[in-house]
Scaffold this active site. Structure first.
Site, PDB file in Angstrom:
ATOM      1  N   ASP D   8      41.219  38.725  44.477  1.00  0.00           N
ATOM      2  CA  ASP D   8      42.183  39.425  43.547  1.00  0.00           C
ATOM      3  C   ASP D   8      43.536  38.330  43.653  1.00  0.00           C
ATOM      4  O   ASP D   8      44.284  38.274  44.624  1.00  0.00           O
ATOM      5  CB  ASP D   8      42.747  40.575  44.154  1.00  0.00           C
ATOM      6  CG  ASP D   8      41.643  41.636  44.105  1.00  0.00           C
ATOM      7  OD1 ASP D   8      40.652  41.455  44.770  1.00  0.00           O
ATOM      8  OD2 ASP D   8      41.817  42.802  44.077  1.00  0.00           O
ATOM      9  N   GLU D  39      42.483  41.823  38.543  1.00  0.00           N
ATOM     10  CA  GLU D  39      42.901  43.124  38.230  1.00  0.00           C
ATOM     11  C   GLU D  39      44.571  43.315  38.463  1.00  0.00           C
ATOM     12  O   GLU D  39      45.141  44.033  37.820  1.00  0.00           O
ATOM     13  CB  GLU D  39      42.279  44.286  39.060  1.00  0.00           C
ATOM     14  CG  GLU D  39      42.646  44.252  40.517  1.00  0.00           C
ATOM     15  CD  GLU D  39      42.632  45.657  41.277  1.00  0.00           C
ATOM     16  OE1 GLU D  39      42.134  46.470  40.585  1.00  0.00           O
ATOM     17  OE2 GLU D  39      42.751  45.421  42.561  1.00  0.00           O
ATOM     18  N   ASN D  40      45.172  42.372  39.036  1.00  0.00           N
ATOM     19  CA  ASN D  40      46.343  42.376  39.556  1.00  0.00           C
ATOM     20  C   ASN D  40      47.366  41.386  38.902  1.00  0.00           C
ATOM     21  O   ASN D  40      48.438  40.744  39.463  1.00  0.00           O
ATOM     22  CB  ASN D  40      46.550  42.219  41.247  1.00  0.00           C
ATOM     23  CG  ASN D  40      45.910  43.218  42.059  1.00  0.00           C
ATOM     24  OD1 ASN D  40      44.895  42.826  42.650  1.00  0.00           O
ATOM     25  ND2 ASN D  40      46.354  44.646  41.901  1.00  0.00           N
ATOM     26  N   ASN D  67      40.543  49.024  40.218  1.00  0.00           N
ATOM     27  CA  ASN D  67      41.064  50.079  39.727  1.00  0.00           C
ATOM     28  C   ASN D  67      42.302  49.970  38.861  1.00  0.00           C
ATOM     29  O   ASN D  67      42.958  50.898  38.134  1.00  0.00           O
ATOM     30  CB  ASN D  67      41.516  50.912  40.960  1.00  0.00           C
ATOM     31  CG  ASN D  67      41.896  50.027  42.138  1.00  0.00           C
ATOM     32  OD1 ASN D  67      41.630  48.925  42.207  1.00  0.00           O
ATOM     33  ND2 ASN D  67      43.076  50.580  42.494  1.00  0.00           N
ATOM     34  N   HIS D  68      43.044  48.645  39.105  1.00  0.00           N
ATOM     35  CA  HIS D  68      44.195  48.604  38.211  1.00  0.00           C
ATOM     36  C   HIS D  68      43.915  47.873  36.828  1.00  0.00           C
ATOM     37  O   HIS D  68      45.063  47.404  35.980  1.00  0.00           O
ATOM     38  CB  HIS D  68      45.329  47.318  38.964  1.00  0.00           C
ATOM     39  CG  HIS D  68      45.754  48.057  40.302  1.00  0.00           C
ATOM     40  ND1 HIS D  68      46.585  48.906  40.074  1.00  0.00           N
ATOM     41  CD2 HIS D  68      45.552  47.693  41.658  1.00  0.00           C
ATOM     42  CE1 HIS D  68      46.808  49.344  41.443  1.00  0.00           C
ATOM     43  NE2 HIS D  68      46.186  48.518  42.263  1.00  0.00           N
ATOM     44  N   HIS D 174      39.472  43.966  46.438  1.00  0.00           N
ATOM     45  CA  HIS D 174      40.250  45.121  46.399  1.00  0.00           C
ATOM     46  C   HIS D 174      41.267  45.247  47.707  1.00  0.00           C
ATOM     47  O   HIS D 174      42.230  45.832  47.590  1.00  0.00           O
ATOM     48  CB  HIS D 174      39.460  46.595  46.180  1.00  0.00           C
ATOM     49  CG  HIS D 174      40.565  47.824  46.322  1.00  0.00           C
ATOM     50  ND1 HIS D 174      41.393  48.034  45.266  1.00  0.00           N
ATOM     51  CD2 HIS D 174      40.527  48.811  47.275  1.00  0.00           C
ATOM     52  CE1 HIS D 174      42.041  49.164  45.602  1.00  0.00           C
ATOM     53  NE2 HIS D 174      41.702  49.697  46.881  1.00  0.00           N
ATOM     54  N   HIS D 176      42.528  43.087  49.653  1.00  0.00           N
ATOM     55  CA  HIS D 176      43.278  41.795  49.620  1.00  0.00           C
ATOM     56  C   HIS D 176      43.160  41.167  50.835  1.00  0.00           C
ATOM     57  O   HIS D 176      44.082  40.033  50.912  1.00  0.00           O
ATOM     58  CB  HIS D 176      44.780  42.259  49.014  1.00  0.00           C
ATOM     59  CG  HIS D 176      44.800  42.541  47.670  1.00  0.00           C
ATOM     60  ND1 HIS D 176      46.044  42.318  46.893  1.00  0.00           N
ATOM     61  CD2 HIS D 176      43.996  43.098  46.867  1.00  0.00           C
ATOM     62  CE1 HIS D 176      45.645  42.683  45.560  1.00  0.00           C
ATOM     63  NE2 HIS D 176      44.455  43.069  45.675  1.00  0.00           N
TER      64      HIS D 176
END
Ligand SMILES: [Fe+2]
Ligand SMILES: [Fe+2]
Ligand SMILES: [Fe+2]
Ligand SMILES: [Fe+2]
Ligand SMILES: [Fe+2]
Ligand SMILES: [Fe+2]
Ligand SMILES: [Fe+2]
Ligand SMILES: [Fe+2]
Lengths: 263, 263, 263, 263
Positions: D8, D39-40, D67-68, D174, D176
């Site tokens: 991520d 996603e981040n 999810n983000h 996810h 991290h």
């Protein structure tokens, strides 16, 4: 002593409907104290100064809150000053505001406590221990109202039975749907699992239903907006013994605007 | 066409109370179909052959289930054979049993569907898509009953509105506390967020209340036992149009044994 | 001062592997204190007297626990007596056992604290406030070991940074997979998000993998059994300054039996 | 065939660090394909067109999400057009974008799949069934990369073992924090529970640590901001057999800027 406890008031439609409906109720039932949960008053999330003032003007005397207490930052500007507004007591020490308040009703002190459940909610202090602590601080008060803001029926019922004989009234809030289990428990505590809400009747918990349904189906984020349309008012009316604080009766109050009949 | 839907039946006290109460209700209301949620019939968790037979003998015709469906292994021995018992349809493909069943009532087919919510529950398939799929398989059935077994009021309300005009009745189960929001939605679907339960009134969701309270306070594991004492019966009675399947009315049925009056 | 902290020991294979591996490690590294998380020692769930004795015999000196602490009822018979066994300190007051212990290592007192996270776990007291309270009780102890038993990486990292400069070592446990982020934080606290586990390498968290996979896929309940086959040992070796308690270094220790090579 | 999978990437510091570090890595390791979870990338939440372009310019070829994915609305403007960007495949049918993509590497097709776990996350379709379905659509592709974006170690390990022998690489994302359990499973699938992240090393998951700690302690809402300071880069380098797609090796790649030494 008669108390009226009004469930979660949602957004402008909820506040507006309280203003329309409450005066008539005050005349009809003449309650000695009116308490309402206002965690959703500000556009569905939180409480603004303006919404609080509207509710006070309409005749509400004490406002309780819940998990949405902090969603509108306005709250931080007045929660420490206004003794009429309380937030769940089991937020940790140092949290702005107070978890309970005492007011005088018919020359007697009445203690109002706000608690929050923990199951499927935030990681707060134990609400059972917290309420024990608060009650111990006020051994001479016999009229005690507890708003247990929680997700599950079991945690609310547990609080009702836990306080049976020690509180006058334990109401659940948060799920926005009134339950039909109001009763006076054997020890003299009036109880209901959820008071229900004040706001749009044809939304989902007061929120626009298309948005909510779409979120369940798509699992994508979406902005919730307070619904429009006909409104409902949910509360409980409780009668307490003036001397002992025990509940004599609890009944649901439900008022709603006409909704279109099924075609 | 009249339907009686009975909420979660809890343990021996619940099954026994159904046997005591149901015959009189059948005489009084003469429903054409009786459905009950039986996920807690076997000692609070699951369903045994014996409990199912008792409920059928008492007059229940169809049993639905929920998250506790699989808690007693007995279920695996009969759920594949008995068309009168259904489990949530949105368990994944290959799950024993069926998620819906069709029976004939007053010469008309009635489709009964069991669904389960996902919020704060297990990771199942989407109940909204699943019910769409099942309804599409039965385009000529107009009398449709849906048991939406779910934790949150929002997910149940979402299902009610989602099916409005497509199902005859959407009832919520699982939280064991009856809600006071029964209504016929604008499209003709009767709806209630939770039917409530059949079982001990002075427990918590039918379970011994001291154990439940202790678990909240200590956060230690503890064995739950079904409570003793006076019992309650919660159901809804729904009237459907024979031709269209639309709901004409829904009303709560609540019967309870005498509980000790507050002192 | 050298410390060896061993991650969650799972079942008979885990206890047995500690007995096989630890003597050699003690000879090789000569740690002054050996601590291990034993919440899964008894067949994957909880701790029995017998498992505890085996671990003490093998050279472990202090045992910490976690959410599985209470899964085997044996624990209630000895946790109050044995100062070498601690459970998460942020269980509520009145919980059996203690959340920390002090022992003497190289003539210096060492404080060992067990905490538990709350995100996706039980509703305990705040671990941050709890550790503050415990540290305040022991202002003259400089060698402090904290086992933060938690689900999320964020809650464990938050505890590591929160205690940086105040504890000698903060280790995460519970997820059973060792992380590769061991470091000495700027204030002198050695930290790792998860130590990993001791037990079967080819299971899932030490549990038979077919059962775990089946549960994810079917969402049906199933009994978990500890896996068989080759085993792994996960720990961290930490060197502390004797005078200040600050960490000089932290390194992962990983030992595993031969596993079949990919075909 | 060599693959580099980058964990991520968090915010501007993460994107910037990829641009600084990746060219050297490409020279050093000469990977045939570079995939990254993004996603981040957009300020910690979601992915903008601009951030995606920066990453592509830096040498990343395929971006996965989690999810983000939907947190920045920009994504909806390009996810349907850009085959280099995939989102979790087990979002329901009709979700924008695709859950997998195929690209050509050394004249061979490589299938990249993005999945999301369900435990403590959103209510998606079953990732195990979904990946079966996708693999069945591509029976002739032997080089398969799966990003399993999930919260719990058990769900990620379950996916790794479930796909062992069927995928070339299963990486978790996810949480991290990189895990130290990279290995080639017996069937020839390279696996790691979490690759870790690219971004600020001294935040909590890349977020300003004071804010995160305060949120745990106060349980009040607070805006998260991406942290400043030294940065880290986490990835895995995997070597696959060109003919069979089986993994020969997996190793962690960790690069970090100098952090202040403990005083
Ligand atoms: Fe509310
Ligand atoms: Fe609420
Ligand atoms: Fe249930
Ligand atoms: Fe139930
Ligand atoms: Fe654990
Ligand atoms: Fe464990
Ligand atoms: Fe994520
Ligand atoms: Fe992420």
């Amino acid at each position: 002593m008669k108390l009226l406890f009004i469930g979660d008031i949602v957004g402008v439609p909820g506040c507006q409907y309280v203003r329309e409906v409450l005066p008539g109720l005050l005349r009809a039932f003449n309650p000695d104290l009116v308490v309402a949960n206002a965690e959703n008053a500000a556009n569905g999330k939180g409480l603004t100064r303006k919404a609080a003032e509207q509710l006070f003007d309409a005749g509400v005397e004490i406002l309780t809150l819940g998990n949405h207490a902090w969603d509108h930052k306005d709250i931080f500007t007045f929660i420490d000053e206004d003794r009429r507004i309380i937030r769940p007591a089991n937020y940790p020490e140092g949290t702005p505001g107070s978890g309970y308040t005492v007011c005088t009703v018919r020359s007697r002190p009445v203690l109002i406590v706000n608690l929050m459940g923990r199951t499927f909610m935030q990681s707060l202090d134990c609400p059972f221990r917290e309420v024990d602590r608060i009650l111990a601080l006020h051994p001479h008060i016999h009229h005690i109202v507890v708003d247990m803001h929680a997700e599950t029926t079991s945690e609310k019922l547990a609080m009702g039975w836990y306080l049976d004989g020690r509180a006058s009234l334990v109401v659940g809030t948060h799920t926005h749907v009134p339950t039909a289990d109001e009763r006076v428990l054997p020890g003299g505590t009036a109880y209901i699992t959820d008071v229900g809400m004040v706001g749009p009747s044809d939304g989902i918990l007061g929120i626009d239903r298309e948005t909510v349904i779409r979120r369940f189906i798509t699992q994508l984020p979406s902005k919730f907006a307070v619904a429009n349309g006909p409104r409902q008012f949910c509360a409980v009316l409780v009668e307490l013994d003036d001397a002992t604080g025990r509940a004599r009766s609890i009944e649901r109050v439900y008022i709603a605007e006409q909704t279109p009949a099924p075609g």
